[in-house]
Design a protein around this motif. Structure first.
Motif, PDB file in Angstrom:
ATOM      1  N   VAL A 148      -4.736   5.719  26.094  1.00 30.48           N
ATOM      2  CA  VAL A 148      -3.828   6.152  25.033  1.00 30.48           C
ATOM      3  C   VAL A 148      -4.655   6.405  23.775  1.00 30.48           C
ATOM      4  N   PRO A 149      -4.442   7.543  23.087  1.00 31.13           N
ATOM      5  CA  PRO A 149      -5.136   7.720  21.805  1.00 31.13           C
ATOM      6  C   PRO A 149      -4.560   6.752  20.772  1.00 31.13           C
ATOM      7  N   VAL A 150      -5.338   5.724  20.463  1.00 23.87           N
ATOM      8  CA  VAL A 150      -4.903   4.721  19.484  1.00 23.87           C
ATOM      9  C   VAL A 150      -5.586   5.072  18.159  1.00 23.87           C
ATOM     10  N   LEU A 151      -4.774   5.383  17.137  1.00 20.00           N
ATOM     11  CA  LEU A 151      -5.327   5.776  15.844  1.00 20.00           C
ATOM     12  C   LEU A 151      -5.424   4.559  14.928  1.00 20.00           C
ATOM     13  N   ILE A 152      -6.572   4.432  14.272  1.00 15.85           N
ATOM     14  CA  ILE A 152      -6.719   3.453  13.199  1.00 15.85           C
ATOM     15  C   ILE A 152      -6.490   4.245  11.917  1.00 15.85           C
ATOM     16  N   ALA A 153      -5.244   4.180  11.424  1.00 18.74           N
ATOM     17  CA  ALA A 153      -4.851   5.059  10.319  1.00 18.74           C
ATOM     18  C   ALA A 153      -5.275   4.484   8.976  1.00 18.74           C
ATOM     19  N   THR A 154      -5.852   5.367   8.147  1.00 16.67           N
ATOM     20  CA  THR A 154      -6.276   4.984   6.805  1.00 16.67           C
ATOM     21  C   THR A 154      -5.488   5.740   5.736  1.00 16.67           C
ATOM     22  N   ARG A 155      -4.709   6.745   6.164  1.00 17.84           N
ATOM     23  CA  ARG A 155      -3.917   7.541   5.212  1.00 17.84           C
ATOM     24  C   ARG A 155      -2.568   7.855   5.835  1.00 17.84           C
ATOM     25  N   VAL A 156      -1.590   8.037   4.996  1.00 21.14           N
ATOM     26  CA  VAL A 156      -0.295   8.503   5.477  1.00 21.14           C
ATOM     27  C   VAL A 156       0.196   9.604   4.540  1.00 21.14           C
ATOM     28  N   ASP A 157       0.646  10.697   5.133  1.00 18.67           N
ATOM     29  CA  ASP A 157       1.095  11.866   4.361  1.00 18.67           C
ATOM     30  C   ASP A 157       0.084  12.257   3.289  1.00 18.67           C
ATOM     31  N   GLY A 158      -1.192  12.229   3.665  1.00 18.22           N
ATOM     32  CA  GLY A 158      -2.255  12.712   2.777  1.00 18.22           C
ATOM     33  C   GLY A 158      -2.665  11.757   1.671  1.00 18.22           C
ATOM     34  N   ARG A 159      -2.045  10.588   1.638  1.00 17.62           N
ATOM     35  CA  ARG A 159      -2.355   9.621   0.581  1.00 17.62           C
ATOM     36  C   ARG A 159      -3.013   8.374   1.176  1.00 17.62           C
ATOM     37  N   ALA A 160      -3.663   7.606   0.295  1.00 19.75           N
ATOM     38  CA  ALA A 160      -4.179   6.311   0.731  1.00 19.75           C
ATOM     39  C   ALA A 160      -3.013   5.505   1.288  1.00 19.75           C
ATOM     40  N   HIS A 161      -3.308   4.677   2.276  1.00 20.39           N
ATOM     41  CA  HIS A 161      -2.258   3.902   2.948  1.00 20.39           C
ATOM     42  C   HIS A 161      -2.140   2.540   2.245  1.00 20.39           C
ATOM     43  N   THR A 162      -0.977   2.242   1.706  1.00 19.01           N
ATOM     44  CA  THR A 162      -0.819   0.999   0.926  1.00 19.01           C
ATOM     45  C   THR A 162      -0.276  -0.131   1.796  1.00 19.01           C
ATOM     46  N   ARG A 163      -0.468  -1.356   1.336  1.00 17.77           N
ATOM     47  CA  ARG A 163       0.079  -2.506   2.076  1.00 17.77           C
ATOM     48  C   ARG A 163       1.605  -2.424   2.143  1.00 17.77           C
ATOM     49  N   ARG A 164       2.203  -1.902   1.083  1.00 12.29           N
ATOM     50  CA  ARG A 164       3.667  -1.772   1.054  1.00 12.29           C
ATOM     51  C   ARG A 164       4.169  -0.874   2.192  1.00 12.29           C
ATOM     52  N   GLU A 165       3.316   0.073   2.592  1.00 15.42           N
ATOM     53  CA  GLU A 165       3.693   0.999   3.682  1.00 15.42           C
ATOM     54  C   GLU A 165       3.083   0.601   5.023  1.00 15.42           C
ATOM     55  N   ARG A 166       2.670  -0.656   5.124  1.00 14.23           N
ATOM     56  CA  ARG A 166       2.066  -1.213   6.339  1.00 14.23           C
ATOM     57  C   ARG A 166       0.643  -0.712   6.556  1.00 14.23           C
ATOM     58  N   GLY A 167      -0.025  -0.353   5.447  1.00 14.44           N
ATOM     59  CA  GLY A 167      -1.461  -0.070   5.513  1.00 14.44           C
ATOM     60  C   GLY A 167      -2.204  -1.333   5.166  1.00 14.44           C
ATOM     61  N   PRO A 168      -3.362  -1.256   4.539  1.00 13.71           N
ATOM     62  CA  PRO A 168      -4.130  -0.026   4.326  1.00 13.71           C
ATOM     63  C   PRO A 168      -4.749   0.506   5.620  1.00 13.71           C
ATOM     64  N   ILE A 169      -4.882  -0.387   6.595  1.00 12.58           N
ATOM     65  CA  ILE A 169      -5.449   0.015   7.886  1.00 12.58           C
ATOM     66  C   ILE A 169      -4.398  -0.354   8.938  1.00 12.58           C
TER      67      ILE A 169
END
Ligand SMILES: Nc1nc2c(c(=O)[nH]1)N[C@H]1C(S)=C(S)[C@@H](COP(=O)(O)O)O[C@H]1N2
Ligand SMILES: [Mo]
Length: 168
Positions: A117-138
């Protein structure tokens, strides 16, 4: 092969190609300011390697457009493939890895997961830095179609605030 089975084979190939072309898509990312975060990789011999989100993005970057269990509307997640990260840090042949989050949550991923399965380690969402509030940063993100189709992938693998990956 009969004419019908040739047509069926072409149709099947077109479907497979369409699904494969879907996601993850290679994407070039312009530098941005990321949230302060660090992913530490621990090999079986105890040696470590650490990556900030910007350092992760020095690997090949991809975009996956998908919903998650926490998003009804699809979003564009950008990041790197877990399989590439494990290959670069020398963990790709482990039977399993333990993924540990900043909140101490931990889960085991078997090698069959990142190999099938392609498992992505996401660092951005919708072109922006991924915040903890949005279940980022990683955040671990799997395209919902792949997730649903996989007998291995489960919600426990969709770790947010990823802090550490250890050889199991
Ligand atoms: N950082 C972090 N990621 C996590 C978890 C967690 O506690 N912390 N729980 C996992 C599990 S077991 C599941 S089922 C889902 C649960 O998410 P929820 O608690 O928001 O329903 O997220 C997964 N990712
Ligand atoms: Mo869970």
């Amino acid at each position: 092969m009969s004419k019908m089975s040739v047509l069926a084979a072409i149709a099947a190939l077109a479907l497979v190609t369409a699904a494969a072309a879907d996601t993850p898509q290679p994407i070039a990312l312009e530098p941005i300011n990321h949230a302060e975060a660090e992913l530490i990789i621990v090999r079986s011999d105890g040696t470590k390697q650490s990556y900030t989100p910007a350092e992760l993005e020095t690997l090949a970057t991809y975009r996956v457009r998908t919903t998650t269990p926490w998003r009804d509307e699809p979003a564009d997640f950008d990041g790197v493939l877990l399989s590439d990260l494990l290959a670069q840090s020398g963990l790709h042949l482990e039977d399993a890895i333990k993924v540990i989050a900043e909140n101490e949550f931990s889960t085991i991923m078997p090698r069959a997961l990142w190999e099938t399965v392609p498992v992505l380690i996401a660092t951005r969402v919708d072109g922006r830095a991924h915040t903890r509030r949005e279940r980022g940063p990683i955040q671990v993100v799997i395209d919902m179609d792949d997730y649903t189709a996989s007998p291995i992938a489960g919600e426990k693998h969709l770790v947010w605030m990823v802090a550490r990956i250890e050889a199991e």
